[in-house]
Write a protein that holds these residues in place. Structure first.
Motif, PDB file in Angstrom:
ATOM      1  N   PRO A  88       1.061  -1.021  -0.146  1.00  0.00           N
ATOM      2  CA  PRO A  88      -0.163   0.137   0.553  1.00  0.00           C
ATOM      3  C   PRO A  88       0.825   1.332   0.151  1.00  0.00           C
ATOM      4  CG  PRO A  88      -0.571  -1.337   2.021  1.00  0.00           C
ATOM      5  CD  PRO A  88       0.416  -2.497   1.366  1.00  0.00           C
ATOM      6  N   ARG A 178      -5.278  -2.237   0.099  1.00  0.00           N
ATOM      7  CA  ARG A 178      -4.222  -2.917  -0.015  1.00  0.00           C
ATOM      8  C   ARG A 178      -3.900  -2.127  -1.142  1.00  0.00           C
ATOM      9  NH1 ARG A 178      -2.039  -2.929   5.065  1.00  0.00           N
ATOM     10  NH2 ARG A 178      -3.801  -4.352   6.206  1.00  0.00           N
ATOM     11  N   VAL A 181      -2.955   4.130  -1.203  1.00  0.00           N
ATOM     12  CA  VAL A 181      -3.769   4.614   0.483  1.00  0.00           C
ATOM     13  C   VAL A 181      -4.409   5.922   0.161  1.00  0.00           C
ATOM     14  CG1 VAL A 181      -2.559   3.335   1.665  1.00  0.00           C
ATOM     15  CG2 VAL A 181      -2.145   4.995   1.405  1.00  0.00           C
ATOM     16  N   ASN A 200      -7.996   6.532   0.682  1.00  0.00           N
ATOM     17  CA  ASN A 200      -8.827   5.296  -0.141  1.00  0.00           C
ATOM     18  C   ASN A 200      -9.858   4.890   1.607  1.00  0.00           C
ATOM     19  OD1 ASN A 200     -10.100   3.321  -0.761  1.00  0.00           O
ATOM     20  ND2 ASN A 200      -7.934   2.364  -1.716  1.00  0.00           N
ATOM     21  N   GLU A 203      -9.730   0.836   2.254  1.00  0.00           N
ATOM     22  CA  GLU A 203      -7.881   0.623   3.923  1.00  0.00           C
ATOM     23  C   GLU A 203      -8.877   0.200   4.894  1.00  0.00           C
ATOM     24  OE1 GLU A 203      -5.785  -0.396   2.605  1.00  0.00           O
ATOM     25  OE2 GLU A 203      -5.039   0.488   0.190  1.00  0.00           O
ATOM     26  N   TRP A 205      -8.058   1.430   7.933  1.00  0.00           N
ATOM     27  CA  TRP A 205      -7.047   2.682   8.379  1.00  0.00           C
ATOM     28  C   TRP A 205      -8.131   2.620  10.402  1.00  0.00           C
ATOM     29  CZ3 TRP A 205      -4.129   5.602   6.262  1.00  0.00           C
ATOM     30  CH2 TRP A 205      -4.589   5.819   4.715  1.00  0.00           C
ATOM     31  N   LYS A 222       0.443   7.566   8.093  1.00  0.00           N
ATOM     32  CA  LYS A 222       0.490   7.017   6.220  1.00  0.00           C
ATOM     33  C   LYS A 222       0.945   7.889   5.625  1.00  0.00           C
ATOM     34  CE  LYS A 222       0.818   3.512   4.652  1.00  0.00           C
ATOM     35  NZ  LYS A 222       1.759   2.549   4.272  1.00  0.00           N
TER      36      LYS A 222
END
Length: 223
Positions: A88, A178, A181, A200, A203, A205, A222
């Motif tokens: 990702p 995945r 992201v 995204n 995902e 999270w 991230k």
């Protein structure tokens, strides 16, 4: 060695290290990835190139990618390289055709908002901006009505929240969990421009500030 033989040898060399586990589909996937994220020029720029030139170019692009991510390989496509490509990641290219340093805001205090975010998400995003502020000359405040930075959850092929226009290439559509992201857009310096960050929504999270479990992506970290 003739050019044809050399081209074949170079192509085979891309597979030699792990020929038993990598396929030509993997090579095609790697080539697409390298183009998407700026390591390899688009195909239309190489329509007149020979297979020898293309093999050398792909080898150089792989070498650049491996150096960028501190991977072994020396321009040979190996399992570790393709594994990193499948992680990702952010949808913004690693290598830009222009310098991102020339694309910046005209002021240092910026307003942000996360569309339709709950309290936990807003708290986490506020912490993320606080970390950014500590490492830069920028300061941030939330403004739901007139943000400079607008964050939103998106899925599939999607559009700008602010204008409704389709999110353009080279940004990659969100194809599911995945994969890509999130992606963002550099400021242009235009008056009243809203810079968007698309996350995204498919995902897994981890939103709160507590330590995330291993099967979750931490929204705070991230990038």
């Amino acid at each position: 060695m003739t050019p044809v033989a050399l081209s074949l040898a170079l192509t085979i060399s891309l597979l030699t290290a792990v020929a038993a586990t990598l396929t030509y589909d993997d090579v095609a996937e790697a080539s697409c990835y390298l183009r998407t994220y700026g390591f390899l020029e688009n195909e239309e720029n190489h329509q007149q190139s020979s297979s020898l030139d293309n093999a050398i170019t792909l080898n150089e692009a792989l070498s650049l990618f491996q150096k960028y991510y501190s991977l072994p390989g020396n321009g040979v496509l190996i399992v570790e390289t393709i594994r990193v490509m499948r992680r990702p990641r952010c949808g913004v290219a690693d290598i830009h055709a222009y310098s991102p340093l020339t694309r910046k805001w005209t002021r240092t205090h910026l307003m942000w908002n996360f569309r339709l975010a709950n309290r936990d998400t807003l708290r986490t995003i506020q912490s993320a901006f606080a970390l950014w502020s500590k490492q830069s000359s920028l300061t941030f405040s939330r403004d739901p009505l007139q943000p400079d930075i607008l964050i939103s959850y998106q899925s599939g092929a999607h559009a700008y929240e602010n204008s409704g226009d389709s999110c353009p290439p080279p940004r990659v559509p969100f194809t599911g969990p995945r994969s890509v992201v999130a992606h963002a857009f550099f400021p242009t310096g235009a008056p009243n421009q809203v810079t968007e960050v698309h996350v995204n929504e498919t995902e897994p999270w981890h939103i709160t500030l507590a330590r995330p479990p291993s099967d979750k992506l931490y929204l705070l970290q991230k990038r």
